[in-house]
Each structure stands twice: as C-alpha cells, then as structure tokens.
Design a protein around this motif. Structure first.
Motif, mmCIF file in Angstrom:
data_model
loop_
_atom_site.group_PDB
_atom_site.id
_atom_site.type_symbol
_atom_site.label_atom_id
_atom_site.label_comp_id
_atom_site.label_asym_id
_atom_site.label_seq_id
_atom_site.Cartn_x
_atom_site.Cartn_y
_atom_site.Cartn_z
ATOM 1 N N GLU A 59 65.932 19.979 57.139
ATOM 2 C CA GLU A 59 65.286 19.040 57.930
ATOM 3 C C GLU A 59 63.585 19.509 58.188
ATOM 4 O O GLU A 59 62.565 19.095 57.280
ATOM 5 C CB GLU A 59 65.838 19.061 59.552
ATOM 6 C CG GLU A 59 65.033 17.559 59.906
ATOM 7 C CD GLU A 59 65.906 16.683 60.674
ATOM 8 O OE1 GLU A 59 65.096 16.216 62.102
ATOM 9 O OE2 GLU A 59 66.845 17.320 61.907
ATOM 10 N N TYR A 81 57.783 18.079 65.023
ATOM 11 C CA TYR A 81 58.387 19.232 64.922
ATOM 12 C C TYR A 81 58.347 20.678 65.081
ATOM 13 O O TYR A 81 58.547 21.483 64.973
ATOM 14 C CB TYR A 81 58.467 19.385 63.291
ATOM 15 C CG TYR A 81 59.315 18.078 62.345
ATOM 16 C CD1 TYR A 81 60.367 18.447 61.857
ATOM 17 C CD2 TYR A 81 59.014 17.039 63.219
ATOM 18 C CE1 TYR A 81 61.105 17.375 61.995
ATOM 19 C CE2 TYR A 81 59.851 16.002 61.890
ATOM 20 C CZ TYR A 81 60.988 16.235 61.340
ATOM 21 O OH TYR A 81 61.997 15.588 61.316
ATOM 22 N N THR A 138 57.328 16.678 52.736
ATOM 23 C CA THR A 138 56.861 15.425 52.190
ATOM 24 C C THR A 138 54.833 15.812 53.066
ATOM 25 O O THR A 138 54.315 14.656 52.611
ATOM 26 C CB THR A 138 57.694 14.272 53.230
ATOM 27 O OG1 THR A 138 58.872 14.934 53.251
ATOM 28 C CG2 THR A 138 56.709 13.273 53.138
ATOM 29 N N GLU A 152 50.277 15.679 61.730
ATOM 30 C CA GLU A 152 52.101 15.412 60.739
ATOM 31 C C GLU A 152 53.081 15.589 61.322
ATOM 32 O O GLU A 152 53.793 14.971 61.480
ATOM 33 C CB GLU A 152 51.797 15.677 58.940
ATOM 34 C CG GLU A 152 51.188 14.134 58.463
ATOM 35 C CD GLU A 152 51.359 13.284 58.235
ATOM 36 O OE1 GLU A 152 52.668 12.648 58.038
ATOM 37 O OE2 GLU A 152 50.587 12.481 58.139
ATOM 38 N N LEU A 153 53.140 17.811 61.472
ATOM 39 C CA LEU A 153 54.088 18.346 62.029
ATOM 40 C C LEU A 153 54.378 18.806 63.376
ATOM 41 O O LEU A 153 54.722 19.284 63.959
ATOM 42 C CB LEU A 153 54.346 19.469 61.070
ATOM 43 C CG LEU A 153 54.229 19.603 59.593
ATOM 44 C CD1 LEU A 153 54.355 20.731 59.473
ATOM 45 C CD2 LEU A 153 55.284 18.612 58.883
ATOM 46 N N ASP A 180 62.019 20.093 54.799
ATOM 47 C CA ASP A 180 62.207 18.489 54.141
ATOM 48 C C ASP A 180 60.509 18.138 54.437
ATOM 49 O O ASP A 180 59.590 16.848 54.068
ATOM 50 C CB ASP A 180 63.185 17.805 53.889
ATOM 51 C CG ASP A 180 64.156 18.762 53.440
ATOM 52 O OD1 ASP A 180 64.370 18.953 52.205
ATOM 53 O OD2 ASP A 180 65.634 17.574 53.306
ATOM 54 N N ARG A 181 60.230 17.837 55.546
ATOM 55 C CA ARG A 181 59.180 17.467 56.888
ATOM 56 C C ARG A 181 58.167 17.872 56.360
ATOM 57 O O ARG A 181 57.119 17.097 55.731
ATOM 58 C CB ARG A 181 59.114 17.016 58.443
ATOM 59 C CG ARG A 181 58.414 16.429 58.552
ATOM 60 C CD ARG A 181 58.301 15.407 58.544
ATOM 61 N NE ARG A 181 56.817 14.586 58.783
ATOM 62 C CZ ARG A 181 57.210 13.495 60.196
ATOM 63 N NH1 ARG A 181 58.538 13.115 60.785
ATOM 64 N NH2 ARG A 181 56.354 13.521 59.908
#
Length: 192
Positions: free
Chosen positions: A117, A179, A124, A175-176, A120-121
């Motif tokens: 996951e 996460y 992106t 962006e992350l 993938d993030r």
C-alpha cells in the motif's frame, strides 16, 4: 542527404518508430558487446541493452541529450550494467546472510500488505510531481545518477537539479504525510 543527429532525435521524440528502429539496429550489437565487458552472461547483457532501449523509447518526449546520441546510449548501458552488478552484489550478500543467520526476516501478511500500500501511494505521489521535478527525482533516486549527470542529461544547472529534488522531497513529504505512521509501523514490524 544524410539526416543530422538533431533530425533523428526530433523524429524519435515525435514517435517515429522507423527512425527509432534504425537507431536500434545500428547500435544494438555494439552496445551488447560493450555490456558484455561488464556482464559476462550474454543474456544479462542483452537484457540490459533491451531495457535501455525500452526506457529510451518510453522517455523519448522528455529526452535532452547534450552529448552525441551514440555517447548517450553507451553511457545509459554503462549505468544499467553497473546498477545490475550492484543488484547482484546485494542479492548475493543477502543470500549469504540468509544462509548464515537463517531466514528470520520473513514478512507477515500484514507487513506485506502495508508495504504494498505504501509503495503504491509513493508511486502515485511521484507521478503527481511536475515533469522536470519528477525527472530529476527519478534519475537521482531510481537511476542513481549524480547531480552533475542529471544536470547534463536534462540540460540544466546542478543548482537547478538540487532545487528540483528538494522541491520533490517537500511535495512527497506533504503527499505522504498520512502515511508516515504507516511507514513507521512497517519499519517497526520489520525491525523487532
């Protein structure tokens, strides 16, 4: 009249497959021989040359070549071969470590899911970067080029490369940000 190298590159950038195929046929065998100087296995050498041509075609629209096309192709194969050698060394080192210590690093299903996951993030987020920023970042982090090599390839200054990569890191951090706990959890699970 023989087309100039600029004409050839312009045709390739515009997606002219016939011109690309001509370049491929002209340089493929010499590049394979060159790759064999680094990779003794002929299949490995050919695979790297083919992968370089594929990447060349896929990135054709954004290519900025400041040297001759031939020099660029040989340099790209050189870099790919060195990266493959590094990969072999790391794989062998890991294999030796696993044999010595036993495989205590098996991922749990949760670790695998979290890692996929996050990966993938990250991909992106990288795709959302502005084009020059993304190019500089990927050349640095994935192709492992030095800032000067990136500057030469993109036709920009080293300072601009530094600025673009700094900008990419700031954007990716933003962006992350959701996460970050996931990345920390993944790290904690993999380092008991």
């Amino acid at each position: 009249m023989q087309p100039t190298e600029e004409d050839v590159l312009a045709a390739i950038r515009q997606g002219n497959e016939r011109v690309f195929e001509t370049v491929f046929r002209l340089h493929y065998a010499p590049l394979c021989r060159y790759a064999r100087q680094f990779l003794p296995d002929a299949d490995d050498a050919e695979e790297e040359v083919q992968a370089m041509f594929l990447a060349f075609w896929e990135k054709r629209e954004g290519l900025l070549i400041t040297t001759s096309l031939k020099s660029y192709l040989f340099r790209a194969v050189h870099n790919r071969c060195l990266n493959r050698i590094k990969h072999f060394a790391i794989r062998d080192e890991h294999r030796q470590h696993t044999l010595y210590a036993g495989d205590t690093t098996a991922e749990s299903p949760v670790q695998a899911l979290l890692g996929d996951e996050l990966s993938d993030r990250i991909q992106t987020a990288i795709q959302k970067l502005p084009e020059q920023c993304r190019l500089a970042f990927t050349l640095s982090r994935f192709d492992e080029l030095k800032y000067q090599e990136i500057a030469d390839q993109l036709g920009i200054s080293v300072k601009t490369v530094e600025n673009q990569i700094g900008k990419a890191l700031r954007i990716l951090r933003t962006e992350l940000s959701d996460y970050l706990p996931l990345a920390l959890l993944t790290w904690l699970l993999s380092h008991p």
